[in-house]
Design a protein around this motif. Structure first.
Motif, PDB file in Angstrom:
ATOM      1  N   VAL A 227      -5.288   0.796  -2.643  1.00  0.00           N
ATOM      2  CA  VAL A 227      -5.111   1.091  -1.146  1.00  0.00           C
ATOM      3  C   VAL A 227      -4.295   0.117  -0.639  1.00  0.00           C
TER       4      VAL A 227
ATOM      5  N   TRP B 230     -10.118   7.910   6.919  1.00  0.00           N
ATOM      6  CA  TRP B 230      -8.880   8.044   5.845  1.00  0.00           C
ATOM      7  C   TRP B 230      -8.459   6.909   5.549  1.00  0.00           C
ATOM      8  N   LEU B 231      -7.845   6.662   4.251  1.00  0.00           N
ATOM      9  CA  LEU B 231      -7.111   5.515   3.732  1.00  0.00           C
ATOM     10  C   LEU B 231      -5.600   6.131   3.303  1.00  0.00           C
TER      11      LEU B 231
ATOM     12  N   LYS C 141     -15.231   2.229  -3.671  1.00  0.00           N
ATOM     13  CA  LYS C 141     -14.658   0.955  -3.392  1.00  0.00           C
ATOM     14  C   LYS C 141     -14.744   0.214  -4.992  1.00  0.00           C
TER      15      LYS C 141
ATOM     16  N   GLU D  74     -11.861   8.782   2.774  1.00  0.00           N
ATOM     17  CA  GLU D  74     -12.374   7.538   2.174  1.00  0.00           C
ATOM     18  C   GLU D  74     -13.630   7.822   1.663  1.00  0.00           C
TER      19      GLU D  74
END
Length: 359
Positions: free
Chosen positions: A317, A330-331, A358, A353
């Motif tokens: 990211v 959104w990433l 993560k 996302e």
């Protein structure tokens, strides 16, 4: 008995003869006036009043006709709204969100239409009907006044001709003078009454128009305000129903993702990792790196600036150059394997996302 019957017939016959004679005299008098052989009583002020009356009656009749057409349109729209709302109620399944609330909106909408139609009928339509109801009687009196004016002119001319004759018949002159006085009295009484009545009727139109359209505007304002509330309630119900559908859809997708992830773990235990470089942690991280995520759902890119995801992909990211360009949920990132191979972030892209986890 026989004598009484004969007397009645005689009276009727005499009255009929008198009526025919009056019509004949009026017709002759009008012909003479048109030919210019007899003068005509004229009243310019009264003629203007009659012109205003005819204009007022025409406008009132048009207003009544258009108001009735509006009422028909309201009723038609009500029927269309009822059918549409009933259709929604029939299709709405019991387990969907807000079934009872939706039924209440349908019922309240129908009641609101009924009240709106009734209020316009009671406060605007009836007012116009009452206003126009007086015109036929006034119109008949104007026509009678015109007839009596012709009778007056005819009697006046007849009396004048007898007075100017060479052989004067005093008895005929006296009778003609008496008829002239009677005709003049009848005409002037009608004339005075109408001269008093017509201006009042003419002025009354303003109050009628104000009352009609003020009531209509007030009821329209109330109707649309209440209808707006019901429409907002229906919109809220539909929004929550869509949210309910989306939650179920996301839940089903999450279960499918979990199954896919379990399968990947099982495959990883029995085969070598998918490229040793993806598990390497001794490489230089790209500029703007924030953290890593792993794809838990597949995502097919729909635009050139989006990143394609396959379940299990590791994504680095990155920070946006301009934070204002980042949309909620959104990433921005680059595939770890692509970075290790090329040390280039040209292949970076945005991705949802909620399709990742993560690390």
């Amino acid at each position: 008995m026989a004598e009484t019957g004969n007397t009645g017939k005689g009276v009727t016959a005499g009255k009929l003869a008198s009526t025919v004679q009056k019509r004949l005299s009026r017709a002759q008098e009008k012909v003479l006036q048109k030919l210019g052989k007899a003068d005509e009583t004229r009243d310019a002020v009264f003629e203007e009043m009659v012109a205003n009356f005819n204009k007022q009656m025409g406008e009132g009749t048009k207003l009544q006709r258009d108001m009735k057409a509006y009422m028909v349109a309201v009723k038609t729209l009500h029927e269309a709204s009822r059918r549409l709302q009933d259709c929604l109620a029939d299709m709405y399944e019991p387990e969907w969100f807000g079934k009872e609330e939706m039924n209440a909106v349908v019922e309240d909408t129908d009641t609101l239409w009924l009240d709106f139609h009734q209020n316009i009928t009671d406060n605007s339509m009836l007012s116009i009907d009452s206003y126009l109801a007086q015109f036929p009687e006034v119109k008949a009196r104007i026509a009678k006044r015109d007839r009596k004016m012709v009778d007056f002119d005819s009697a006046r001319h007849h009396f004048s001709s007898l007075q100017k004759g060479k052989k004067k018949d005093e008895a005929k002159i006296a009778k003609a003078e008496e008829e002239l006085g009677r005709s003049q009295k009848i005409f002037e009484e009608l004339n005075v009454e109408l001269q008093d009545q017509l201006p009042v009727l003419w002025d009354s139109r303003v109050g009628v128009y104000v009352n009609t359209f003020q009531n209509l505007a007030n009821h329209q304002e109330k109707f649309h305000k209440e209808m707006s509330k019901l429409s907002q309630n229906l919109n809220d119900i539909m929004t929550k129903l869509d949210e309910q559908r989306q939650i179920k859809k996301d839940g089903a997708a999450a279960k499918a993702g979990d199954k896919s992830e379990d399968a990947n773990h099982s495959q990883a235990a029995s085969s070598p990792p998918r490229g040793s470089e993806s598990n390497s942690s001794d490489y230089k991280l790209p500029p703007g790196f924030i953290y890593k995520v792993k794809a838990v759902h597949e995502y097919a890119a729909t635009d050139g600036d989006e990143l394609e995801l396959t379940v299990g992909d590791i994504v680095l990211v990155l920070a946006f150059d301009n934070p204002d360009e980042q949309d909620d949920g959104w990433l921005l990132g680059v595939q770890e394997s692509a970075w290790i191979r090329n040390k280039d972030i040209a292949s970076k892209g945005v991705f949802p996302e909620n399709f990742t986890q993560k690390l």
